[in-house]
Design a protein around this motif. Sequence first.
Motif, PDB file in Angstrom:
ATOM      1  N   THR A 104     -19.159  17.177   1.927  1.00 40.93           N
ATOM      2  CA  THR A 104     -20.227  16.687   3.363  1.00 40.93           C
ATOM      3  C   THR A 104     -20.173  17.168   3.812  1.00 40.93           C
ATOM      4  O   THR A 104     -21.524  17.776   5.135  1.00 40.93           O
ATOM      5  N   ALA A 105     -19.266  17.708   5.086  1.00 38.43           N
ATOM      6  CA  ALA A 105     -19.661  18.810   5.956  1.00 38.43           C
ATOM      7  C   ALA A 105     -19.880  20.008   5.983  1.00 38.43           C
ATOM      8  O   ALA A 105     -20.704  19.784   6.862  1.00 38.43           O
ATOM      9  N   LYS A 106     -19.957  20.939   4.926  1.00 33.60           N
ATOM     10  CA  LYS A 106     -20.665  21.697   4.440  1.00 33.60           C
ATOM     11  C   LYS A 106     -22.165  21.514   5.149  1.00 33.60           C
ATOM     12  O   LYS A 106     -23.180  21.759   4.971  1.00 33.60           O
ATOM     13  N   ALA A 107     -22.368  20.763   3.427  1.00 33.76           N
ATOM     14  CA  ALA A 107     -23.946  20.234   3.743  1.00 33.76           C
ATOM     15  C   ALA A 107     -24.217  19.686   4.727  1.00 33.76           C
ATOM     16  O   ALA A 107     -25.558  19.819   5.364  1.00 33.76           O
ATOM     17  N   LYS A 108     -23.604  19.043   5.637  1.00 33.88           N
ATOM     18  CA  LYS A 108     -23.529  18.219   6.963  1.00 33.88           C
ATOM     19  C   LYS A 108     -24.109  19.861   8.015  1.00 33.88           C
ATOM     20  O   LYS A 108     -25.385  19.944   8.964  1.00 33.88           O
ATOM     21  N   GLU A 109     -23.332  20.518   7.378  1.00 33.97           N
ATOM     22  CA  GLU A 109     -23.994  21.826   8.681  1.00 33.97           C
ATOM     23  C   GLU A 109     -24.887  22.876   8.025  1.00 33.97           C
ATOM     24  O   GLU A 109     -25.956  23.116   9.458  1.00 33.97           O
ATOM     25  N   LEU A 110     -25.269  23.158   6.983  1.00 33.97           N
ATOM     26  CA  LEU A 110     -25.990  23.276   6.432  1.00 33.97           C
ATOM     27  C   LEU A 110     -27.889  22.328   6.473  1.00 33.97           C
ATOM     28  O   LEU A 110     -29.091  23.181   7.212  1.00 33.97           O
ATOM     29  N   LYS A 111     -27.711  21.164   6.710  1.00 27.95           N
ATOM     30  CA  LYS A 111     -28.848  20.350   7.136  1.00 27.95           C
ATOM     31  C   LYS A 111     -29.033  20.595   8.738  1.00 27.95           C
ATOM     32  O   LYS A 111     -30.027  21.177   9.272  1.00 27.95           O
ATOM     33  N   GLU A 112     -27.645  20.878   9.551  1.00 29.26           N
ATOM     34  CA  GLU A 112     -28.446  21.414  10.966  1.00 29.26           C
ATOM     35  C   GLU A 112     -28.720  22.382  11.379  1.00 29.26           C
ATOM     36  O   GLU A 112     -29.315  22.951  12.599  1.00 29.26           O
ATOM     37  N   ILE A 163     -29.326  17.955  -0.054  1.00 29.33           N
ATOM     38  CA  ILE A 163     -29.555  16.414  -0.351  1.00 29.33           C
ATOM     39  C   ILE A 163     -28.401  16.700  -0.979  1.00 29.33           C
ATOM     40  O   ILE A 163     -27.426  17.540  -1.755  1.00 29.33           O
ATOM     41  N   GLY A 164     -27.371  15.925  -0.343  1.00 27.91           N
ATOM     42  CA  GLY A 164     -26.029  15.578  -0.867  1.00 27.91           C
ATOM     43  C   GLY A 164     -24.820  14.104  -1.437  1.00 27.91           C
ATOM     44  O   GLY A 164     -25.758  13.287  -1.075  1.00 27.91           O
ATOM     45  N   LEU A 165     -24.569  14.901  -2.487  1.00 31.49           N
ATOM     46  CA  LEU A 165     -24.309  14.276  -3.519  1.00 31.49           C
ATOM     47  C   LEU A 165     -22.641  13.896  -3.661  1.00 31.49           C
ATOM     48  O   LEU A 165     -21.600  13.181  -4.183  1.00 31.49           O
ATOM     49  N   GLY A 166     -21.839  14.327  -2.391  1.00 28.03           N
ATOM     50  CA  GLY A 166     -20.754  13.546  -1.925  1.00 28.03           C
ATOM     51  C   GLY A 166     -20.247  12.559  -1.522  1.00 28.03           C
ATOM     52  O   GLY A 166     -19.355  12.290  -1.514  1.00 28.03           O
ATOM     53  N   ALA A 169     -25.029  19.213  -2.661  1.00 21.57           N
ATOM     54  CA  ALA A 169     -23.702  19.219  -2.811  1.00 21.57           C
ATOM     55  C   ALA A 169     -23.220  18.773  -3.581  1.00 21.57           C
ATOM     56  O   ALA A 169     -23.700  17.152  -3.366  1.00 21.57           O
ATOM     57  N   LEU A 170     -23.277  18.794  -4.552  1.00 20.33           N
ATOM     58  CA  LEU A 170     -21.783  18.207  -5.444  1.00 20.33           C
ATOM     59  C   LEU A 170     -20.547  18.667  -5.262  1.00 20.33           C
ATOM     60  O   LEU A 170     -19.857  19.404  -4.016  1.00 20.33           O
ATOM     61  N   VAL A 171     -19.627  17.855  -5.489  1.00 18.23           N
ATOM     62  CA  VAL A 171     -17.453  17.844  -5.104  1.00 18.23           C
ATOM     63  C   VAL A 171     -17.498  17.964  -7.210  1.00 18.23           C
ATOM     64  O   VAL A 171     -17.523  17.441  -7.573  1.00 18.23           O
TER      65      VAL A 171
END
Length: 395
Positions: free
Chosen positions: A19-27, A33-36, A354-356
Amino acid sequence: MNLAKRVETLTPSSTLAITAKAKELKEQGHDVIGLGAGEPDFNTPEYILKAATEAMQNGMTKYTPSGGITNLKRAIANKLKKDNDLDYNLEEIIVTTGAKHALYTLFQVLLNDGDEVIVPAPFWVSYPEQIKLAGGVPVVVQSSEENDFKLTAQQLEEAITENTKAIIINSPSNPTGMMYAQEELEELGRVCLKHNVLIVSDEIYEKLIYTSDRHISIASISDELKEASIVINGVSKSHSMTGWRIGYAAGPKAIIKAMTNLASHSTSNPTSIAQYAALAAYNANDDAVNEMKKAFSERLDTIYTLMNEIPGIVCKKPKGAFYIFPNVAEAVKMNGFTNVDDWVKVILEEEKVALVPGSGFGFPDNVRLSYALQLDDLKEAAKRIKRFVINHQSK
């Protein structure tokens, strides 16, 4: 400076990490699209927000009893009676800073060094880490996809040793969304009673069930199982209140008293305002919950169908929670990867989905997808995953 040995073996939460990595990429401006995320995408219902505002305005901003305010504990007792046919008095209930804190506190007061806790896999990522922090030993027992990722009584019997102190049962499950039927719980319960094993029943997703199946708390099956169980629950998932951090544990008085004493020296008490918000949640009807559940049910139907259309991906349809847990081993092999973790990383880099990876849940051939987001995003995510799998097929 050397850190305490108890934290040296901790594994960071894979769900929070992705989730943190997806947020970083969004920023950075990427269309991710975060599915985590393990939380509903709905805001907390308005009547709960209003109750919190009124609590602040009325000066409910001070310390509370460590185990929670009396009115909230009474509301929890009423909920347990109404929903689960369970009778608990107030001394058998503790309000905690989220269900996660209830579990953490329980293991701290329950386990001595070397005590074993049976953890069926797939498991929620924090179970083994919390057990280790308390000096215990997580004994992971692999379930099978053929049995809907559920532990059998025979597997439980074979895993119990003279050091076994407890077992965790999570129904509906994170990450699989599967749930135990009453007959299955009865069989597991008989084994636990035979060997004097405490049952930790994590029921945080009980309100989010999309079939005709009824949630059964193992503690409700018999008086003997009630005495052998600790029920863990809260408002995070059912009322979209993840950030408010209110959970609870209900069980034998001696255990609850020990948990309360520990809380008095750690958190002092759950946030006062959040407790009054949770009180409003439990004193209301389930209309807001059912509205959210209806949306999740539609999303589940959509993402389940789309994921099963992707080459090399096989998915069982969950009954509850808001996750699906597809087996992607064949797709990973088709795409020329040696493991799911690397496959997931490249999907995030190339397709911004983003998948977990299932390795964090004890099932390395699977991935967890949260469908707690809008239908259009789910459709687009499935489209991108399918495109990745097709484009990366090994020649």
